[in-house]
Design a protein around this motif. Sequence first.
Motif, PDB file in Angstrom:
ATOM      1  N   PRO A  32       0.677  55.631 -21.781  1.00 30.68           N
ATOM      2  CA  PRO A  32      -1.293  55.780 -22.265  1.00 30.68           C
ATOM      3  C   PRO A  32      -1.640  54.644 -22.339  1.00 30.68           C
ATOM      4  CG  PRO A  32       0.517  55.892 -24.090  1.00 30.68           C
ATOM      5  CD  PRO A  32       0.983  55.301 -22.752  1.00 30.68           C
ATOM      6  N   ASP A  33      -3.429  55.345 -22.377  1.00 30.78           N
ATOM      7  CA  ASP A  33      -4.771  53.817 -22.582  1.00 30.78           C
ATOM      8  C   ASP A  33      -4.911  54.530 -24.315  1.00 30.78           C
ATOM      9  OD1 ASP A  33      -4.007  52.353 -20.597  1.00 30.78           O
ATOM     10  OD2 ASP A  33      -4.937  53.796 -18.200  1.00 30.78           O
ATOM     11  N   PHE A  56      -8.496  60.703 -31.675  1.00 27.87           N
ATOM     12  CA  PHE A  56      -7.880  59.453 -31.314  1.00 27.87           C
ATOM     13  C   PHE A  56      -6.863  60.199 -30.067  1.00 27.87           C
ATOM     14  CE2 PHE A  56      -2.711  59.082 -30.560  1.00 27.87           C
ATOM     15  CZ  PHE A  56      -2.864  56.952 -29.777  1.00 27.87           C
ATOM     16  N   THR A  57      -7.527  58.920 -29.245  1.00 23.88           N
ATOM     17  CA  THR A  57      -6.482  60.211 -27.269  1.00 23.88           C
ATOM     18  C   THR A  57      -5.658  59.642 -26.561  1.00 23.88           C
ATOM     19  OG1 THR A  57      -8.144  60.309 -25.742  1.00 23.88           O
ATOM     20  CG2 THR A  57      -8.467  61.365 -27.138  1.00 23.88           C
ATOM     21  N   ILE A  58      -5.022  59.896 -26.046  1.00 23.80           N
ATOM     22  CA  ILE A  58      -4.312  58.388 -25.298  1.00 23.80           C
ATOM     23  C   ILE A  58      -5.119  58.411 -23.996  1.00 23.80           C
ATOM     24  CG2 ILE A  58      -2.047  59.167 -25.968  1.00 23.80           C
ATOM     25  CD1 ILE A  58      -0.683  60.321 -24.021  1.00 23.80           C
ATOM     26  N   GLY A  59      -6.593  58.389 -23.329  1.00 24.42           N
ATOM     27  CA  GLY A  59      -7.006  57.847 -22.349  1.00 24.42           C
ATOM     28  C   GLY A  59      -7.826  59.369 -21.482  1.00 24.42           C
ATOM     29  N   ARG A  60      -7.000  59.517 -20.183  1.00 25.49           N
ATOM     30  CA  ARG A  60      -7.912  61.273 -19.234  1.00 25.49           C
ATOM     31  C   ARG A  60      -8.202  62.123 -20.945  1.00 25.49           C
ATOM     32  NH1 ARG A  60      -3.930  58.832 -15.598  1.00 25.49           N
ATOM     33  NH2 ARG A  60      -2.632  60.247 -16.234  1.00 25.49           N
ATOM     34  N   GLY A  61      -9.388  62.429 -20.145  1.00 26.36           N
ATOM     35  CA  GLY A  61      -9.838  62.862 -21.065  1.00 26.36           C
ATOM     36  C   GLY A  61     -10.754  62.749 -22.925  1.00 26.36           C
ATOM     37  N   ASP A  63     -13.661  61.512 -22.652  1.00 25.58           N
ATOM     38  CA  ASP A  63     -14.355  61.411 -21.985  1.00 25.58           C
ATOM     39  C   ASP A  63     -14.996  62.640 -22.954  1.00 25.58           C
ATOM     40  OD1 ASP A  63     -12.833  62.598 -20.086  1.00 25.58           O
ATOM     41  OD2 ASP A  63     -14.694  62.641 -18.357  1.00 25.58           O
ATOM     42  N   VAL A  64     -14.225  63.992 -22.740  1.00 28.56           N
ATOM     43  CA  VAL A  64     -14.301  65.315 -23.531  1.00 28.56           C
ATOM     44  C   VAL A  64     -14.555  65.871 -25.075  1.00 28.56           C
ATOM     45  CG1 VAL A  64     -13.101  67.788 -23.222  1.00 28.56           C
ATOM     46  CG2 VAL A  64     -13.252  66.589 -21.107  1.00 28.56           C
ATOM     47  N   GLN A  65     -13.651  65.039 -25.319  1.00 28.49           N
ATOM     48  CA  GLN A  65     -13.431  64.592 -26.702  1.00 28.49           C
ATOM     49  C   GLN A  65     -14.865  64.260 -27.549  1.00 28.49           C
ATOM     50  OE1 GLN A  65     -10.796  65.490 -28.711  1.00 28.49           O
ATOM     51  NE2 GLN A  65     -12.608  65.725 -30.447  1.00 28.49           N
ATOM     52  N   GLY A 106      -7.254  71.552 -30.902  1.00 29.25           N
ATOM     53  CA  GLY A 106      -7.076  71.226 -29.546  1.00 29.25           C
ATOM     54  C   GLY A 106      -8.802  70.188 -29.833  1.00 29.25           C
ATOM     55  N   VAL A 107      -9.705  70.196 -28.966  1.00 28.56           N
ATOM     56  CA  VAL A 107     -10.772  69.810 -29.000  1.00 28.56           C
ATOM     57  C   VAL A 107     -11.412  70.043 -29.480  1.00 28.56           C
ATOM     58  CG1 VAL A 107     -12.585  69.090 -27.303  1.00 28.56           C
ATOM     59  CG2 VAL A 107     -10.697  68.804 -26.472  1.00 28.56           C
ATOM     60  N   MET A 110     -10.541  69.065 -33.140  1.00 32.63           N
ATOM     61  CA  MET A 110     -10.257  67.440 -33.095  1.00 32.63           C
ATOM     62  C   MET A 110     -11.652  66.783 -33.472  1.00 32.63           C
ATOM     63  SD  MET A 110      -7.284  65.849 -31.377  1.00 32.63           S
ATOM     64  CE  MET A 110      -7.923  66.521 -29.905  1.00 32.63           C
ATOM     65  N   ARG A 326      -5.444  64.703 -36.289  1.00 32.22           N
ATOM     66  CA  ARG A 326      -5.586  65.844 -35.033  1.00 32.22           C
ATOM     67  C   ARG A 326      -6.128  67.069 -35.594  1.00 32.22           C
ATOM     68  NH1 ARG A 326      -3.791  67.147 -30.106  1.00 32.22           N
ATOM     69  NH2 ARG A 326      -2.446  64.922 -30.127  1.00 32.22           N
TER      70      ARG A 326
ATOM     71  N   ALA B  67     -17.551  70.703 -19.488  1.00 31.26           N
ATOM     72  CA  ALA B  67     -17.414  69.699 -19.598  1.00 31.26           C
ATOM     73  C   ALA B  67     -15.705  69.247 -19.031  1.00 31.26           C
ATOM     74  CB  ALA B  67     -17.848  68.644 -20.238  1.00 31.26           C
ATOM     75  N   GLN B  97      -1.381  62.507 -20.315  1.00 30.51           N
ATOM     76  CA  GLN B  97      -2.488  61.897 -20.737  1.00 30.51           C
ATOM     77  C   GLN B  97      -3.625  62.885 -21.456  1.00 30.51           C
ATOM     78  OE1 GLN B  97      -4.931  58.406 -19.422  1.00 30.51           O
ATOM     79  NE2 GLN B  97      -3.206  57.237 -18.822  1.00 30.51           N
ATOM     80  N   LEU B  98      -3.845  63.961 -20.742  1.00 27.34           N
ATOM     81  CA  LEU B  98      -4.835  64.555 -20.629  1.00 27.34           C
ATOM     82  C   LEU B  98      -4.164  66.161 -21.292  1.00 27.34           C
ATOM     83  CD1 LEU B  98      -6.192  66.613 -17.620  1.00 27.34           C
ATOM     84  CD2 LEU B  98      -7.398  65.161 -18.791  1.00 27.34           C
ATOM     85  N   TRP B 100      -2.812  65.075 -24.468  1.00 21.03           N
ATOM     86  CA  TRP B 100      -2.607  64.951 -26.017  1.00 21.03           C
ATOM     87  C   TRP B 100      -4.059  65.880 -26.524  1.00 21.03           C
ATOM     88  CZ3 TRP B 100       0.571  61.499 -28.673  1.00 21.03           C
ATOM     89  CH2 TRP B 100      -0.042  61.096 -29.905  1.00 21.03           C
ATOM     90  N   LEU B 101      -4.932  66.413 -25.595  1.00 23.31           N
ATOM     91  CA  LEU B 101      -6.099  66.769 -26.196  1.00 23.31           C
ATOM     92  C   LEU B 101      -5.403  68.332 -26.750  1.00 23.31           C
ATOM     93  CD1 LEU B 101      -8.140  65.960 -23.789  1.00 23.31           C
ATOM     94  CD2 LEU B 101      -8.362  64.415 -25.815  1.00 23.31           C
ATOM     95  N   GLY B 102      -4.103  69.034 -26.453  1.00 24.98           N
ATOM     96  CA  GLY B 102      -3.853  70.016 -26.116  1.00 24.98           C
ATOM     97  C   GLY B 102      -2.646  70.188 -27.446  1.00 24.98           C
ATOM     98  N   LYS B 105      -3.627  74.221 -25.405  1.00 25.35           N
ATOM     99  CA  LYS B 105      -4.550  74.379 -26.148  1.00 25.35           C
ATOM    100  C   LYS B 105      -5.802  74.478 -26.144  1.00 25.35           C
ATOM    101  CE  LYS B 105      -1.391  73.887 -29.504  1.00 25.35           C
ATOM    102  NZ  LYS B 105      -1.013  72.518 -29.000  1.00 25.35           N
ATOM    103  N   GLY B 106      -6.982  75.573 -26.491  1.00 20.46           N
ATOM    104  CA  GLY B 106      -8.257  75.134 -26.875  1.00 20.46           C
ATOM    105  C   GLY B 106      -8.910  74.908 -25.791  1.00 20.46           C
ATOM    106  N   VAL B 107     -10.386  74.052 -25.395  1.00 24.07           N
ATOM    107  CA  VAL B 107     -10.579  73.529 -24.873  1.00 24.07           C
ATOM    108  C   VAL B 107     -10.004  72.669 -23.362  1.00 24.07           C
ATOM    109  CG1 VAL B 107     -12.264  72.586 -23.995  1.00 24.07           C
ATOM    110  CG2 VAL B 107     -12.522  73.345 -26.299  1.00 24.07           C
ATOM    111  N   MET B 108      -9.180  72.375 -23.964  1.00 25.30           N
ATOM    112  CA  MET B 108      -8.439  71.668 -22.542  1.00 25.30           C
ATOM    113  C   MET B 108      -7.615  72.460 -21.957  1.00 25.30           C
ATOM    114  SD  MET B 108      -8.940  68.748 -19.804  1.00 25.30           S
ATOM    115  CE  MET B 108     -10.112  67.949 -20.883  1.00 25.30           C
TER     116      MET B 108
END
Lengths: 430, 430
Positions: A32-33, A56-61, A63-65, A106-107, A110, A326, B67, B97-98, B100-102, B105-108
């Motif tokens: 994770p980043d 909080f996220t762990i990297g990729r995505g 930007d979407v958040q 989800g996004v 959050m 969350r 996005a 990593q992605l 985490w955004l679910g 579920k949801g947008v991703m």
Amino acid sequence: MSRARITAVETHDIRFPTSLQLDGSDAMNPDPDYSAAYLVLRTDEPGGPSGHGFAFTIGRGNDVQTAAITALTPYLIGKPVDTDLGDLWRELVHDSQLRWLGPEKGVMHMAIGAVINAFWDLAAKRAGLPLWQLLARMSAEEIVHLVDFRYLTDALTPSEALTILRERTRGKPAREAEILATGYPAYTTSPGWLGYDDDKLRRLCKEAVQQGFRQIKLKVGADLDDDRRRLRIARETCGPDIRIAVDANQRWDVPIAIDWIRALAPYDPWWIEEPTSPDDILGHAAIARAIAPIKVATGEHVQNRIVFKQMLQAGSLDYLQLDAARVAGVNENIAILLLAAKFGVPVCPHAGGVGLCELVQHLSMFDYVAVSGSMDDRIIEYVDHLHEHFVNPVVVRDGRYQAPTAPGFSSEMRAESLAIHRMDSARTRA
Amino acid sequence: MSRARITAVETHDIRFPTSLQLDGSDAMNPDPDYSAAYLVLRTDEPGGPSGHGFAFTIGRGNDVQTAAITALTPYLIGKPVDTDLGDLWRELVHDSQLRWLGPEKGVMHMAIGAVINAFWDLAAKRAGLPLWQLLARMSAEEIVHLVDFRYLTDALTPSEALTILRERTRGKPAREAEILATGYPAYTTSPGWLGYDDDKLRRLCKEAVQQGFRQIKLKVGADLDDDRRRLRIARETCGPDIRIAVDANQRWDVPIAIDWIRALAPYDPWWIEEPTSPDDILGHAAIARAIAPIKVATGEHVQNRIVFKQMLQAGSLDYLQLDAARVAGVNENIAILLLAAKFGVPVCPHAGGVGLCELVQHLSMFDYVAVSGSMDDRIIEYVDHLHEHFVNPVVVRDGRYQAPTAPGFSSEMRAESLAIHRMDSARTRA
């Protein structure tokens, strides 16, 4: 109502290169980043504070958040700085078009959580109080107004919530004083990341006990032989009196979870955390029945109060691990604290990540003063990284969170950290 | 494997001003602007087709959904045009990593669904077959490979899925021929939007029966007296032999749902759809027990196969309403079809919106030929708007979907529609 208004919503895509050290590595998240989709509410109040919040996220995505938070800007500009946060929660969560993107998960959920938390940071700063004290001093009626009971009334009605809160009115000042004097118990996850070798595990276990922690946590779930060996090392190092929780980070299906946990039973694990999908209410309940007296803990990925309600109804968990970023912020977490109090289940918040320790301490301290009235069997997760980026970082001493006293939600990051770790800056440095 | 590759991922934020006519108005969504977060997979195959997919939303937030699709581009560029879609599903859904955004579920998750569906459109076009035929002609082993059984094995194992599919092998050609000859039954929601007045309701009910529909659906849940009156009008107009489903769009808490549905019982509603939160597995089960023999239908907002699994385990639904663009695309819907077959629950897909009718017809026809082998008590929703924007719009005749014969997933929108209804264009027109 104040005439001062929200005039701008700044958003920042903040990333830390934590994967370089394998901090945060577990069976589902090898590299994770740790990142934050961060926002600042600016106001036109002369000399007034700004409100800070994040997902909080762990990297990729991330930007979407961040884009999801930005998409909420039109709802926020022009709102009074002392806007009614019960009403704001309902406006954002039940927006008829936005809710299609979840609903309540989800996004987008959050993103709403980050915004709501930023408003609470602003409110607490304007009140000159740390958030836990601001909440703890509210009346039962004010607290109930903050909660949306939609989809909860088969388990908890507003009048039941009022009863719970009124029963806790007596003794509030004494509990507040106790929190200020002695803080709230913590456990540490720092020894147990899956990417650490045995020597580092042994050294960090020893240090944790020396630092006063009475519970630690180890990541498990990638390889059973490794888990047996690591849990044996931890048990030998910590001795029989330290609780050792294990955390599978959703790695297993239900039948595998049951077998795996039974195989670890000789090392006396205290709880198994996230044994399977956070969506699997019935699966968690089946696991809990099969592995008792080992406990089940879950919640950091539970999407909203409706799923927590069912986990409490079904007996899916022994410890409820709410997450500050969350669900849709403080208001929804108050609903979750009330549900847990109704069902008599201890809340032991998830923390770590970026700034989650900073946030959840306020929720547990509020819970103690005003909702559950108990610290028995309750404990807050602690992970010792990234605190240096916060203006008011947590203070953990002798295995206990010390009560925050600075006004706000402890959610504000240092301006230098924002500047250095913005996605654009990170790209430039790469 | 082909040497041709994905070379570009175009995304489009497409919006239709449906709120102007109150098409699509219900108890939770008074003024939706039906929208699509749309993508096109471009390839370097000489003379080859492009792949089209989308997530459906109802307006605000479609930019965030778009996005999220754009954020997946780095995973897609350079993939072979005939990439293994079981492997691609796992790569996207389980990206550490992605998720985490679910997770899931949801947008991703919807973004992944749009991408997966675009790859299926591409695959079916390259095979020269409509998607339902491409899928129906696959072997049991090929279909099982497409499905991720993670979190499902307490209810459905890969070998059980193989058994279900092998049992359906016999009679496949006859069922395929039957679909081509007579199509698949439809019901219509067009009469029942909440924003329509009584005269329009009466007229549209009469037309629906004349058009050959044997089931219609009415929106309910805003006002009980209105619902009684509208349901009485519909029942009088349609007569006793037409099934009238009602749809509350998540409006109620569990106790209210039970009371409200019982109050509508004299008008013989066939099913109640989305009586409460789509996350409330136990709540749906409680409602189903309380209102039998009236049925419960749900699924358009069910986030993934794990929640459907539990709804089947708990007896939460009598009809499973999968959605083509809510979960992670065709692969996850195959998992859901297999779960429904295992539990013996009919699948009656959700449709309407933008292009959902175009998509789900393929899934139901595949289900008939290769999974459930039955059309008994099964029916696809039909709503008669926005089809004109699609290159291969659905054809519904005498109350039945006619089998699509054009290669692909029927997901491609007309270039003029994309150009006119892009968010930028819409802004210019306003």
